[in-house]
Design a protein around this motif. Structure first.
Motif, PDB file in Angstrom:
ATOM      1  N   ALA A  29       1.122  -1.323   0.064  1.00 22.90           N
ATOM      2  CA  ALA A  29       0.142  -0.197   0.046  1.00 22.90           C
ATOM      3  C   ALA A  29       1.112   0.946  -0.200  1.00 22.90           C
ATOM      4  CB  ALA A  29      -0.963  -0.122   1.653  1.00 22.90           C
ATOM      5  N   LYS A  30       2.034   1.149   0.854  1.00 27.80           N
ATOM      6  CA  LYS A  30       3.085   2.361   1.027  1.00 27.80           C
ATOM      7  C   LYS A  30       3.326   2.859  -0.892  1.00 27.80           C
ATOM      8  CE  LYS A  30       5.280   1.504   4.289  1.00 27.80           C
ATOM      9  NZ  LYS A  30       6.490   0.908   4.843  1.00 27.80           N
ATOM     10  N   GLN A  31       4.291   1.628  -1.379  1.00 30.48           N
ATOM     11  CA  GLN A  31       3.978   1.475  -2.585  1.00 30.48           C
ATOM     12  C   GLN A  31       3.381   2.733  -3.499  1.00 30.48           C
ATOM     13  OE1 GLN A  31       6.375  -2.852  -2.994  1.00 30.48           O
ATOM     14  NE2 GLN A  31       8.158  -1.828  -1.684  1.00 30.48           N
ATOM     15  N   ALA A  32       2.386   1.612  -3.474  1.00 31.87           N
ATOM     16  CA  ALA A  32       2.020   2.277  -4.839  1.00 31.87           C
ATOM     17  C   ALA A  32       1.006   3.532  -4.448  1.00 31.87           C
ATOM     18  CB  ALA A  32       0.301   1.199  -4.332  1.00 31.87           C
ATOM     19  N   GLN A  33       1.131   4.342  -3.088  1.00 34.39           N
ATOM     20  CA  GLN A  33       0.576   5.374  -2.499  1.00 34.39           C
ATOM     21  C   GLN A  33       1.880   6.356  -2.532  1.00 34.39           C
ATOM     22  OE1 GLN A  33      -1.672   5.671   1.186  1.00 34.39           O
ATOM     23  NE2 GLN A  33      -2.711   3.802   0.034  1.00 34.39           N
ATOM     24  N   ASN A  34       3.030   5.770  -3.092  1.00 33.82           N
ATOM     25  CA  ASN A  34       4.377   6.916  -3.188  1.00 33.82           C
ATOM     26  C   ASN A  34       4.997   7.415  -1.285  1.00 33.82           C
ATOM     27  OD1 ASN A  34       6.475   7.462  -4.404  1.00 33.82           O
ATOM     28  ND2 ASN A  34       4.918   9.251  -5.250  1.00 33.82           N
ATOM     29  N   VAL A  35       4.227   7.066  -0.613  1.00 37.31           N
ATOM     30  CA  VAL A  35       4.315   6.804   0.184  1.00 37.31           C
ATOM     31  C   VAL A  35       5.175   6.774   1.217  1.00 37.31           C
ATOM     32  CG1 VAL A  35       3.167   6.454   2.624  1.00 37.31           C
ATOM     33  CG2 VAL A  35       2.041   7.906   1.030  1.00 37.31           C
ATOM     34  N   LEU A  36       6.201   6.936   2.396  1.00 34.66           N
ATOM     35  CA  LEU A  36       7.155   6.172   3.316  1.00 34.66           C
ATOM     36  C   LEU A  36       7.101   6.885   5.120  1.00 34.66           C
ATOM     37  CD1 LEU A  36       8.650   6.708   0.110  1.00 34.66           C
ATOM     38  CD2 LEU A  36      11.138   6.857   1.701  1.00 34.66           C
ATOM     39  N   ASP A  37       7.067   5.933   5.511  1.00 36.71           N
ATOM     40  CA  ASP A  37       6.887   6.185   6.731  1.00 36.71           C
ATOM     41  C   ASP A  37       8.441   6.362   7.734  1.00 36.71           C
ATOM     42  OD1 ASP A  37       8.090   3.847   7.464  1.00 36.71           O
ATOM     43  OD2 ASP A  37       5.970   2.834   7.887  1.00 36.71           O
ATOM     44  N   TYR A  38       8.306   7.122   8.980  1.00 42.93           N
ATOM     45  CA  TYR A  38       9.641   7.290   9.578  1.00 42.93           C
ATOM     46  C   TYR A  38      10.839   5.895   9.504  1.00 42.93           C
ATOM     47  CZ  TYR A  38       7.102  11.731  11.456  1.00 42.93           C
ATOM     48  OH  TYR A  38       7.465  12.599  11.557  1.00 42.93           O
ATOM     49  N   ASP A  39      10.162   4.532   9.338  1.00 43.24           N
ATOM     50  CA  ASP A  39      10.640   3.672   9.516  1.00 43.24           C
ATOM     51  C   ASP A  39      12.201   3.293   7.863  1.00 43.24           C
ATOM     52  OD1 ASP A  39      10.604   2.781  12.023  1.00 43.24           O
ATOM     53  OD2 ASP A  39       8.517   1.656  11.062  1.00 43.24           O
ATOM     54  N   ASP A  40      10.655   3.701   7.042  1.00 39.05           N
ATOM     55  CA  ASP A  40      11.577   3.632   6.153  1.00 39.05           C
ATOM     56  C   ASP A  40      12.097   4.687   5.375  1.00 39.05           C
ATOM     57  OD1 ASP A  40       9.147   1.572   5.272  1.00 39.05           O
ATOM     58  OD2 ASP A  40       8.184   3.369   4.228  1.00 39.05           O
ATOM     59  N   LEU A  41      12.808   5.871   5.979  1.00 36.86           N
ATOM     60  CA  LEU A  41      13.682   7.093   6.290  1.00 36.86           C
ATOM     61  C   LEU A  41      14.658   6.297   6.317  1.00 36.86           C
ATOM     62  CD1 LEU A  41      12.021   9.817   7.546  1.00 36.86           C
ATOM     63  CD2 LEU A  41      11.599   9.535   4.805  1.00 36.86           C
ATOM     64  N   LEU A  42      15.081   5.224   7.199  1.00 37.84           N
ATOM     65  CA  LEU A  42      16.817   4.864   7.726  1.00 37.84           C
ATOM     66  C   LEU A  42      16.414   3.681   7.359  1.00 37.84           C
ATOM     67  CD1 LEU A  42      15.728   4.820  11.542  1.00 37.84           C
ATOM     68  CD2 LEU A  42      16.924   6.454  10.394  1.00 37.84           C
ATOM     69  N   LEU A  43      15.152   2.971   6.763  1.00 37.13           N
ATOM     70  CA  LEU A  43      15.277   1.704   5.711  1.00 37.13           C
ATOM     71  C   LEU A  43      16.120   1.807   4.529  1.00 37.13           C
ATOM     72  CD1 LEU A  43      15.306  -0.865   6.038  1.00 37.13           C
ATOM     73  CD2 LEU A  43      12.919  -0.707   5.058  1.00 37.13           C
ATOM     74  N   TYR A  44      14.949   2.823   3.722  1.00 40.84           N
ATOM     75  CA  TYR A  44      15.695   3.446   2.425  1.00 40.84           C
ATOM     76  C   TYR A  44      16.962   4.225   2.753  1.00 40.84           C
ATOM     77  CZ  TYR A  44      11.389   2.609   0.562  1.00 40.84           C
ATOM     78  OH  TYR A  44      10.465   1.656   0.055  1.00 40.84           O
ATOM     79  N   TRP A  45      17.489   4.506   3.201  1.00 35.75           N
ATOM     80  CA  TRP A  45      18.954   4.697   3.312  1.00 35.75           C
ATOM     81  C   TRP A  45      19.517   4.466   3.825  1.00 35.75           C
ATOM     82  CZ3 TRP A  45      20.470   9.085   8.258  1.00 35.75           C
ATOM     83  CH2 TRP A  45      22.498   9.444   7.632  1.00 35.75           C
TER      84      TRP A  45
END
Length: 360
Positions: free
Chosen positions: A202-218
């Motif tokens: 759902a996050k990927q479909a909506q182009n959304v990152l949550d706070y955890d993603d900011l660290l995970l993607y980094w």
């Protein structure tokens, strides 16, 4: 105002931490990794601010310095102190907008992800969900999957998000998270795995990152050697406050930025590791020195400016019971004949009430 004049305000250990790695009074050599073990009330923030300001005074480019803290308020306070010290040291010059890269791990992560989005296949126009938004999205999917109507109560949206967040930040399997921190939810292992997979979709479909993603993607971005070298190369000096509260993701990001530790300074106190609910791992600070070859330099700040001698005697006795710790013995020049009291209260509300009444 000379260099010596503003450093004379520091005690011996603080000054040693501030000046570490500066060869012949120059900041051109970043120096090896430095761990500052700062006991409670030992002037940690003041020491870190002076190190940043001293580097700038000696010629370090503030645009190539990265300062990371654990709250926006702490970042703002640190920046203000650095600007004040710089203005004092430089005779009124250099006091404004000194640090271009100062903020929380999440804020810095968001900024870099937008900048490098194209390189990692991410839409730079992504939206960032705060905890409340993330919990609401989790709840929507929880309801769509029918988990909100189970006979025995399924974990609430907040609990689901907490489980997901811990798994991401601690970098450990879901089953291990459930058994270790949420044993009452272990029976829902399969359903939670399904929920989290749908949440990510759902996050990927909506182009959304949550706070955890900011660290995970980094962190995932830093696994690309070329990108890691480019991003790490943008900063001559990286300084991190409250290192005892970092989780595994944050530690991996830091070590990827500066794998050899050049120009890396972390400040913290293993005895003050209290944010375990954020998946903080005290092993990050305990194992920091041996993450490098040669090991990081350790400077310990023992002098306490906040408490009286009897309080520190009690605190030192408690800290000494830790099975694994950095050796330190807090001391102060503040004397008192009044001994600490051991008070038993029923809960946090009673504790707050007792303290308020004593203060009044």
């Amino acid at each position: 105002m000379t260099t010596v004049a503003y450093l004379e305000k520091l005690n011996t250990e603080q000054r040693r931490a501030v000046e570490y790695g500066l060869v012949d009074g120059s900041s051109t050599s970043a120096g090896g990794p430095l761990l500052i073990i700062a006991g409670a009330g030992s002037g940690k923030t003041n020491t870190l601010a002076h190190r940043v300001a001293h580097l700038i005074f000696l010629g370090a480019d503030p645009q190539r310095m990265l300062l990371m803290t654990f709250s926006r308020r702490a970042a703002a306070e640190m920046t203000r102190r650095v600007e004040r010290i710089c203005a004092e040291a430089l005779g009124g010059k250099g006091g404004g907008d000194v640090l271009a890269w100062a903020g929380t791990f999440h804020a810095i992560g968001a900024r870099l992800l937008r900048e490098y989005a194209g390189a990692i296949g991410l839409d730079p126009a992504f939206t960032i969900h705060d905890r409340e938004d993330s919990a609401d999205l989790m709840n929507l999917i929880r309801h769509e999957l029918g988990f909100s109507k189970t006979e025995s109560r399924f974990p609430t949206k907040g609990t689901c998000l907490a489980i997901y967040s811990r798994a991401v930040n601690a970098e450990i399997p879901l089953e291990q998270v459930l058994l270790g921190a949420f044993p009452w939810c272990a029976r829902w292992h399969a359903e939670l795995r399904q929920l989290f997979a749908a949440y990510v979709e759902a996050k990927q479909a909506q182009n959304v990152l949550d706070y955890d993603d900011l660290l995970l993607y980094w962190a995932q971005m830093m696994q690309d050697e070329a990108l890691a070298e480019e991003i790490g190369g943008r900063f001559d000096h990286i300084l991190v406050d409250e290192y005892q509260d970092t989780n595994r993701l944050q530690a991996s990001i830091l070590l990827a930025l500066k794998p050899k530790g050049q120009g890396l300074t972390v400040v913290g106190d293993d005895a003050q590791s209290i944010y375990s609910f954020r998946a903080a791992n005290v092993r990050n600070i305990l194992e920091f020195p041996k993450s490098f070859t040669p090991p990081a330099e350790i400077v310990t700040l023992n002098r306490n400016y906040r408490s009286t001698e009897p309080i520190l005697t009690a605190a030192n006795a408690v800290i000494s019971l830790a099975a694994e710790r950095y050796a330190k013995n807090l001391w102060t020049e503040r004397r008192s004949s009044e001994r600490p009291q051991l008070v038993t209260v029923r809960d946090e509300s009673d504790q707050a009430r007792f303290i308020a009444e004593r203060v009044l």
